[in-house]
Write an enzyme that holds these catalytic residues in place. Structure first.
Site, PDB file in Angstrom:
ATOM      1  N   CYS A 189       0.680  -1.014   0.231  1.00 60.43           N
ATOM      2  CA  CYS A 189      -0.416   0.063   0.203  1.00 60.43           C
ATOM      3  C   CYS A 189       0.773   1.191   0.409  1.00 60.43           C
ATOM      4  CB  CYS A 189      -0.990  -0.109   0.964  1.00 60.43           C
ATOM      5  SG  CYS A 189      -1.919  -1.465   1.593  1.00 60.43           S
TER       6      CYS A 189
ATOM      7  N   LYS B 164      -8.527   0.199  10.388  1.00 53.71           N
ATOM      8  CA  LYS B 164      -8.354  -0.868   9.607  1.00 53.71           C
ATOM      9  C   LYS B 164      -7.774  -1.644  10.131  1.00 53.71           C
ATOM     10  CE  LYS B 164      -7.366  -1.533   5.102  1.00 53.71           C
ATOM     11  NZ  LYS B 164      -7.082  -1.240   3.325  1.00 53.71           N
TER      12      LYS B 164
ATOM     13  N   GLU C  99      -6.462   4.718  17.330  1.00 52.54           N
ATOM     14  CA  GLU C  99      -5.992   5.208  15.967  1.00 52.54           C
ATOM     15  C   GLU C  99      -7.268   5.729  15.270  1.00 52.54           C
ATOM     16  OE1 GLU C  99      -4.230   4.574  13.586  1.00 52.54           O
ATOM     17  OE2 GLU C  99      -2.763   2.810  13.694  1.00 52.54           O
TER      18      GLU C  99
ATOM     19  N   LYS D 145     -13.394  -1.437   9.918  1.00 49.14           N
ATOM     20  CA  LYS D 145     -13.467  -2.476   8.957  1.00 49.14           C
ATOM     21  C   LYS D 145     -12.325  -3.940   9.685  1.00 49.14           C
ATOM     22  CE  LYS D 145     -11.078  -2.499   3.970  1.00 49.14           C
ATOM     23  NZ  LYS D 145      -9.979  -2.308   3.677  1.00 49.14           N
TER      24      LYS D 145
ATOM     25  N   SER E  22     -14.986  -8.084   1.567  1.00 49.13           N
ATOM     26  CA  SER E  22     -15.138  -9.126   1.151  1.00 49.13           C
ATOM     27  C   SER E  22     -15.635 -10.511   1.459  1.00 49.13           C
ATOM     28  CB  SER E  22     -13.704  -8.925  -0.176  1.00 49.13           C
ATOM     29  OG  SER E  22     -12.619  -9.578   0.862  1.00 49.13           O
TER      30      SER E  22
END
Ligand code: PBG
Ligand code: ZN
Length: 324
Positions: A132, A197, A234, A249, A275
């Site tokens: 990333c 995340k 965070e 997430k 997903s």
């Protein structure tokens, strides 16, 4: 005495459909949902994602008509992911004003100006190594990546994206993006921070959908799924850095975190049903083990009950069309 026991009978309020709906505490509607979409360049036909039955990569050439179809069905917002054919070490296509990030956001906004377009802001679909950000000596270089995130954010904003949604999990990314946007005059472009995340195994099918080249994992930048205090920290950091909305997430296995952050911050809070969560429900239903529509409604309702204001879900179109 025995005739009076039990004194309290919660079942009184469950006796009929009307009673149950009258006393229902939370609800979700299409207005709360964001549909994530995958758009691939240089292809002519839709590409089915085997690990996500019902989800297809959209050819860039058909994106405008797809967005029109979503709008007609009642979808209010999409999150854009590009599937790039122009990979390099840094993901430089993302900060090209004619690159895929710019084009897909522009196409969406031009097709349906009132559609709220959120641009997933990361590099993993544009880097040859699949990480990333920028790699130095085999490690993702945080601060070099921040510079590139700022560039990509400005390009997406210029293309018309309403929200920049940084998912790279770099320290300081919200502040870097806010500074870059403001520096370029995009004061009204919002930031939907992927603020909490986790490094989750539930992203597996996404890697097929996005065509990610990643070998290895993202544990040096995404969060350890076992950490609750750090999860709140965070999100609060992203609030301080200027996020307009926060996100947890994945969603379903992290309802405690959604609740914690809901109570720790007054910002709007989103949750991303990822997903793998989608795949588990789809394949479970295909196997005849569960009722898809009911499990989808239960899972999304539970995410709202935990404290999310909006939900990213691949089921949004199915719900909009009444197919489930
Ligand atoms: C990119 C990104 C990912 C997801 C959203 N943005 C993959 C990852 O972080 O590995 C996951 C979405 C999903 O699984 O549905 N950084
Ligand atoms: Zn990424």
């Amino acid at each position: 005495m025995s005739s009076q026991f039990p004194y309290t009978r919660p079942r009184r309020l469950r006796g009929s459909e009307s009673l149950r709906s009258l006393f229902q505490e939370v609800e979700f509607s299409l207005d709360d949902l964001v549909l994530p979409i995958f758009v691939e360049e240089e292809i002519d036909d839709f590409v089915p994602i085997n690990s996500m039955p019902g989800v297809r990569r959209i050819p860039e050439s058909r994106l405008a008509s797809e967005i029109e179809r979503y709008a007609r069905a009642g979808i209010k917002s999409v999150m854009t992911f590009g599937v790039s054919h122009h990979l390099d070490d840094d993901g430089s296509d993302t900060w090209n004003d004619n690159g895929l990030v710019a084009r897909i956001n522009r196409i969406c906004k031009e097709a349906v100006p009132e559609m709220i377009v959120m641009s997933d802001t990361c590099f993993c679909e544009y880097t040859a190594h699949g990480h990333c950000g920028v790699l130095h000596d085999g490690k993702v270089d945080n601060d070099a990546t921040l510079v590139n995130l700022g560039r990509q954010a400005v390009v997406a904003a210029r293309a018309g994206a309403d929200f920049i949604a940084p998912s790279a999990a770099m320290d300081g990314q919200v502040q870097a993006i806010r500074a870059a946007l403001d520096g370029a005059g995009f004061h009204d472009t919002s930031i939907m921070a992927y603020s909490t995340k986790f490094a989750s195994s539930l992203y597996g099918p996404f890697r097929e959908a996005g065509g990610s080249a990643l070998k290895g994992d993202r544990k040096s930048y995404q969060m350890n799924p076992m950490n609750r205090r750090e999860a709140v920290r965070e999100s609060l950091l992203d609030e301080q850095e200027g996020a307009d909305a926060l996100m947890v997430k994945p969603a379903g296995a992290y309802l405690d975190i959604i609740r914690d952050i809901r109570e720790a911050s007054r910002l709007p809070l989103a949750a991303y049903q990822v997903s793998g969560e989608y795949a588990m429900i789809k394949f479970g239903a295909q196997a005849g083990a569960i009722d898809e529509g009911r499990v989808v409604r239960e899972s999304l309702g539970a995410i709202k009950r935990a404290g999310a204001d909006l939900i990213f879900t691949y089921f949004a179109m199915d719900l909009a069309l009444g197919g489930i």
